[in-house]
Design a protein around this motif. Structure first.
Motif, mmCIF file in Angstrom:
data_model
loop_
_atom_site.group_PDB
_atom_site.id
_atom_site.type_symbol
_atom_site.label_atom_id
_atom_site.label_comp_id
_atom_site.label_asym_id
_atom_site.label_seq_id
_atom_site.Cartn_x
_atom_site.Cartn_y
_atom_site.Cartn_z
ATOM 1 N N HIS A 94 -1.743 -5.866 13.813
ATOM 2 C CA HIS A 94 -1.420 -6.484 12.529
ATOM 3 C C HIS A 94 -1.103 -7.974 12.663
ATOM 4 O O HIS A 94 -1.557 -8.779 11.852
ATOM 5 C CB HIS A 94 -0.255 -5.747 11.856
ATOM 6 C CG HIS A 94 -0.564 -4.324 11.563
ATOM 7 N ND1 HIS A 94 -1.493 -3.944 10.619
ATOM 8 C CD2 HIS A 94 -0.102 -3.177 12.103
ATOM 9 C CE1 HIS A 94 -1.578 -2.637 10.585
ATOM 10 N NE2 HIS A 94 -0.735 -2.142 11.480
ATOM 11 N N ASP A 98 -3.320 -10.979 10.983
ATOM 12 C CA ASP A 98 -2.758 -11.939 10.036
ATOM 13 C C ASP A 98 -2.847 -13.366 10.552
ATOM 14 O O ASP A 98 -3.212 -14.273 9.801
ATOM 15 C CB ASP A 98 -1.303 -11.587 9.720
ATOM 16 C CG ASP A 98 -0.775 -12.434 8.578
ATOM 17 O OD1 ASP A 98 -1.547 -12.722 7.640
ATOM 18 O OD2 ASP A 98 0.395 -12.831 8.630
ATOM 19 N N GLU A 103 -5.180 -12.472 7.205
ATOM 20 C CA GLU A 103 -5.382 -11.288 6.370
ATOM 21 C C GLU A 103 -4.428 -11.239 5.166
ATOM 22 O O GLU A 103 -4.827 -10.860 4.073
ATOM 23 C CB GLU A 103 -5.211 -10.026 7.219
ATOM 24 C CG GLU A 103 -5.550 -8.758 6.470
ATOM 25 C CD GLU A 103 -5.526 -7.551 7.369
ATOM 26 O OE1 GLU A 103 -6.582 -6.914 7.493
ATOM 27 O OE2 GLU A 103 -4.463 -7.255 7.942
ATOM 28 N N ASP A 104 -3.186 -11.644 5.348
ATOM 29 C CA ASP A 104 -2.241 -11.604 4.226
ATOM 30 C C ASP A 104 -2.615 -12.560 3.110
ATOM 31 O O ASP A 104 -2.234 -12.358 1.964
ATOM 32 C CB ASP A 104 -0.823 -11.908 4.709
ATOM 33 C CG ASP A 104 -0.227 -10.760 5.506
ATOM 34 O OD1 ASP A 104 -0.809 -9.655 5.488
ATOM 35 O OD2 ASP A 104 0.816 -10.975 6.158
ATOM 36 N N SER A 118 -10.784 -4.953 6.640
ATOM 37 C CA SER A 118 -9.874 -4.542 7.710
ATOM 38 C C SER A 118 -10.658 -3.895 8.851
ATOM 39 O O SER A 118 -10.400 -4.160 10.026
ATOM 40 C CB SER A 118 -8.830 -3.575 7.162
ATOM 41 O OG SER A 118 -7.983 -3.131 8.175
#
Length: 158
Positions: A94, A98, A103-104, A118
């Motif tokens: 994760h 990010d 990604e966020d 994803s």
């Protein structure tokens, strides 16, 4: 969690990463407590005390969890290990998704787009790791210099 009923405890102490940490894991069998979780077998409380060895700053964090693992399947020691293993996922996947792929901040929010992106990000990360890259951002830069030939080399197609 009724403290008087807790019989299973585990104390762990570690020194590393510039801090001293103590974790107290307490587990309680909850099958007879009538909780609104039909598969709950144990409730767990993990209390973490951290002391920064440089500044002396002390922090305290309490984490609660419910599991369907019985006390025979998972001791407090095992439950503590499972909780800590979650950080491995966070740090190896994760965090990389990010920081490297932002990604966020992604604007893809409809339909199956988020899941598809994803999956593609995970594919890229795993392919780069399989090619021996520990730093994913550096691996992306390495393969971007010749974008039409290197990705095929990376996947073993050429």
């Amino acid at each position: 969690m009724p403290r008087k009923d807790v019989t299973a405890r585990r104390y762990d102490r570690e020194i590393g990463h510039g801090r001293r940490e103590t974790r107290v894991t307490r587990a309680l069998t909850v099958t007879d407590l009538g909780l609104d979780f039909p598969h709950a077998a144990q409730a767990v409380r993990i209390l973490r005390h951290r002391t920064d060895r440089t500044t002396g700053t002390v922090s305290r964090q309490t984490v609660y969890a419910i599991t369907d693992l019985s006390s025979h399947q998972a001791s407090p020691q095992r439950l503590g290990q499972l909780a800590r293993s979650q950080w491995t996922i966070e740090n190896r996947l994760h965090f990389v998704r990010d920081t490297t792929f932002a990604e966020d901040a992604s604007k893809i929010r409809t339909g199956h787009g988020p899941e598809n992106m994803s999956t593609l990000r995970n594919l890229a990360i795993n392919a780069l790791r399989a090619a021996g890259h520990r730093n994913i951002a550096a691996g992306i830069r390495h393969f971007s210099h010749e974008p039409f030939t290197r990705p095929l080399d990376l996947l073993g197609i050429v």
